[in-house]
Design an enzyme around this catalytic site. Structure first.
Site, PDB file in Angstrom:
ATOM      1  N   HIS A  46       0.837  -1.199   0.000  1.00 34.65           N
ATOM      2  CA  HIS A  46       0.000   0.000   0.000  1.00 34.65           C
ATOM      3  C   HIS A  46       0.872   1.250   0.000  1.00 34.65           C
ATOM      4  CE1 HIS A  46      -3.184  -2.839   1.228  1.00 34.65           C
ATOM      5  NE2 HIS A  46      -4.023  -1.930   0.757  1.00 34.65           N
ATOM      6  N   LYS A  50      -0.574   4.753   4.627  1.00 36.30           N
ATOM      7  CA  LYS A  50      -1.431   3.781   5.318  1.00 36.30           C
ATOM      8  C   LYS A  50      -0.828   3.439   6.669  1.00 36.30           C
ATOM      9  CE  LYS A  50      -3.865  -0.606   4.721  1.00 36.30           C
ATOM     10  NZ  LYS A  50      -5.168  -0.014   5.067  1.00 36.30           N
TER      11      LYS A  50
END
Length: 242
Positions: free
Chosen positions: A135, A139
């Site tokens: 990600h 995040k």
């Protein structure tokens, strides 16, 4: 639909844009910092949003969990990751009086990936399994809620599993029941999830790559459209279309 948004970060900003493009209305938002200049009315409690048909949550456990203890009966779509067990336990209770929908990933493609796992895991007994997710660098939680979801599917299908999060602490060879779990954070990666089956002289991979966060926002909107037609109960992608 008239929609209350819980949280107004990047994901619910997309939900708002896509909802209005599709003819829906945002009645307000619940946010921790109400002093910002938001484009919608701000509320403290779900019950304050009179006239809303459904609430869509893309927030965090710190904001969501206290709200789930309040008295309300508004249909609720929840996509928050982190503290999954606490959140789903509270949603189970709320489902006794209203329809609620939960998914750790609002992409229907991820739902299909879990169904593929249900077929692949029994057929590939004896293969080593590794789970890898990637990600963007903003995040916070790791591993992702989606990776936890994939692990949970595998755990239900195998007699014994041992999640391994940090191999540098293990000075031994891989055990048959180990499932390696790896998280990558960097750049603007929307979301990638890989399930690797490693056997003798061959590997098989199941992969999902999100190319835009719009898939998650649209998934939440589609779930909300279905949820407002449902009686009370606990819904996921497994039963929302029944």
């Amino acid at each position: 639909m008239k929609i209350l948004l819980i949280g107004y970060g990047a994901m619910n900003q997309r939900v708002a844009r896509l909802a209005e493009e599709q003819g829906h209305e945002i009645t307000g938002i619940i946010v921790p910092d109400k002093n910002n200049n938001y484009p919608y009315p701000t509320f403290e409690h779900i019950s304050d949003a009179e006239g809303a048909d459904v609430a869509i949550d893309f927030s965090n456990p710190e904001l969501l969990l206290p709200l789930l203890d309040e008295d309300f009966e508004l249909p609720l779509v929840v996509a928050t990751t982190g503290e999954k067990e606490k959140i789903t336990e509270k949603l189970e209770e709320l489902s006794q009086k209203m329809p609620v929908f939960f998914s750790a990933n609002m992409s229907y493609g991820i739902h299909v990936l879990t169904k593929l796992l249900e077929v692949a895991v029994p057929l590939l007994e004896g293969y080593d399994i590794e789970l890898i997710e990637a990600h963007h660098n903003k995040k916070v939680d790791a591993p992702s809620g989606t990776l936890v979801k994939l692990y949970d599917v595998i755990k239900e299908l195998k007699d014994n599993v041992n999640p391994v999060y940090d191999r540098h602490e293990k000075n031994e060879k891989r055990q048959p029941d180990d499932i390696g779990i790896s998280a990558i954070r960097g750049g603007t990666i929307v979301g990638e999830h890989d399930v690797l089956f490693a056997g003798v002289d061959e590997t098989i991979e199941l992969t999902h790559r999100a190319q835009s966060k719009d898939i998650f926002a649209n998934g939440a909107l589609k779930a909300a459209e279905r949820l407002v037609t449902k009686p009370k109960g606990y819904y996921t992608f497994d039963n929302i279309n029944n």
